[in-house]
Enzyme design. Structure first.
Site, mmCIF file in Angstrom:
data_model
loop_
_atom_site.group_PDB
_atom_site.id
_atom_site.type_symbol
_atom_site.label_atom_id
_atom_site.label_comp_id
_atom_site.label_asym_id
_atom_site.label_seq_id
_atom_site.Cartn_x
_atom_site.Cartn_y
_atom_site.Cartn_z
ATOM 1 N N LYS A 1 -68.614 97.175 20.050
ATOM 2 C CA LYS A 1 -67.668 98.279 20.281
ATOM 3 C C LYS A 1 -67.904 99.396 19.262
ATOM 4 C CE LYS A 1 -64.638 95.067 22.607
ATOM 5 N NZ LYS A 1 -63.548 94.095 22.602
ATOM 6 N N GLN B 1 -59.047 92.703 18.244
ATOM 7 C CA GLN B 1 -59.925 91.798 18.988
ATOM 8 C C GLN B 1 -59.212 90.479 19.289
ATOM 9 O OE1 GLN B 1 -63.018 92.511 20.288
ATOM 10 N NE2 GLN B 1 -62.828 90.513 21.275
ATOM 11 N N ASP C 1 -56.982 99.913 24.445
ATOM 12 C CA ASP C 1 -57.506 98.684 25.063
ATOM 13 C C ASP C 1 -56.513 98.166 26.116
ATOM 14 O OD1 ASP C 1 -59.633 96.867 25.189
ATOM 15 O OD2 ASP C 1 -58.654 95.434 23.850
#
Ligand code: NAP
Length: 282
Positions: A54, A98, A121
């Site tokens: 990422k 994450q 996200d």
């Protein structure tokens, strides 16, 4: 029938070229560069790899990333404090936490602490609820990436019967709502579903989000279906037995190179959008 390949890798590369131009325009207009903060808790090698990928994607389009790495024994309170700090930081435009975090952490509480305008996200309950109601929110990255891929290839969704296999908060559930909002008729299957095969046989669009290699058999899928495989397992196979479908399906997402690249691409796409909103269209 030879299946159309829904090439996520190619679409992601094309989109990166456009995103790099948008980052330059933001810099020219504001003198600032959008920043994605990535939070990695613990030392899981797969998670570390995803976070690195990422960060690399940010670099490719000229965007900055701020890497936050926390130890394995981080508490919920410590992680929440870090997220609050990043929420307050005007130089940070998107926050990625994450998944998964170590088990002692309340992951849901931490996801939900991310400010809505930085939830690039698409992991907060608030963002999910707004998306479900058709209000603006950044979409959860993997299902949103799938929607962007289907749209890029003009795959018709309205009135089609979509069967989503899997109902996780980051994939199956938001996927089903996004397809519903695109006017598909949606069936959601999960581990307690009876007669899974019968549901899948009726699908015009199948989304495999099960987490088990080639769990969904090609013979369960009807000729001419659109087949989306979100899985990725060692040996380069997904959650669907794709091989025999190359000559029977209308379209398939390859594994690798289908859904995977679109997930990261959607994360950076939404971060550029958040950066524009914060720095240019104040
Ligand atoms: P997950 O959290 O493990 O969820 C799996 C889902 O599959 C659950 O809803 C589960 O049902 C359902 N399921 C399990 N066994 C089943 C069965 N026998 N019949 C029907 N449904 C069953 O997984 P996830 O995070 O959603 O990920 C799913 C897949 O997508 C994995 O292969 C993962 O690697 C992949 N993935 C890819 C990306 C990407 O960027 N490409 C991102 C995320 C995930 P219950 O709810 O009843 O337990």
């Amino acid at each position: 029938m030879t299946a159309l390949i829904l090439d996520g890798k190619a679409l992601a590369q094309k989109t990166e070229t456009e995103l790099a131009e948008r980052v330059k325009a933001i810099q020219a207009a504001s003198g600032s560069t959008p920043i994605l903060a990535t939070i990695l808790v613990g030392d899981d090698p797969a998670s570390a790899t995803y976070v690195k990928m990422k960060g690399n994607a940010c670099a490719r389009i000229g965007m900055d990333s701020l890497k936050v790495e926390l130890p394995n024994d981080t508490t919920t309170e410590q992680l929440l404090a870090k997220i609050h700090e990043l929420n307050q930081n005007p130089n940070v435009h998107g926050i990625l936490l994450q998944h998964p975090v170590p088990s002692q952490i309340d992951e849901r509480a931490c996801f939900d602490a991310i400010a809505l305008n930085k939830d690039v996200d698409g992991v907060t309950c608030l963002g999910f609820g707004r998306m479900a109601m058709g209000e603006h929110a950044y979409g959860c990255a993997t299902p949103k990436g799938i929607m962007r891929l289907l749209e890029a290839y003009n795959i018709p969704l309205a009135g089609k019967h979509a069967v989503v296999v899997g109902r996780s908060p980051i994939l199956g559930k938001p996927m089903a709502l996004m397809l519903l909002n695109a006017n598909a008729t949606v069936t959601i299957c999960h581990s307690k579903t009876q007669n899974l095969e019968e549901h899948i046989k009726r699908a015009d669009i199948v989304v495999g989000a099960v987490g088990k290699p080639e769990f969904i058999k090609a013979e369960w899928i009807k000729d001419g279906a659109v087949v989306v495989d979100a899985g990725y397992h060692p040996g380069g196979v997904g959650d669907i037995e794709l091989g025999p479908l190359a000559e029977r399906a209308a379209a398939i997402t390859p594994v690798p190179g289908g859904v995977g690249p679109m997930t990261i691409n959607t994360l950076i796409y939404q971060t550029v959008d958040a950066g524009e909103k914060s720095l240019v269209n104040k």
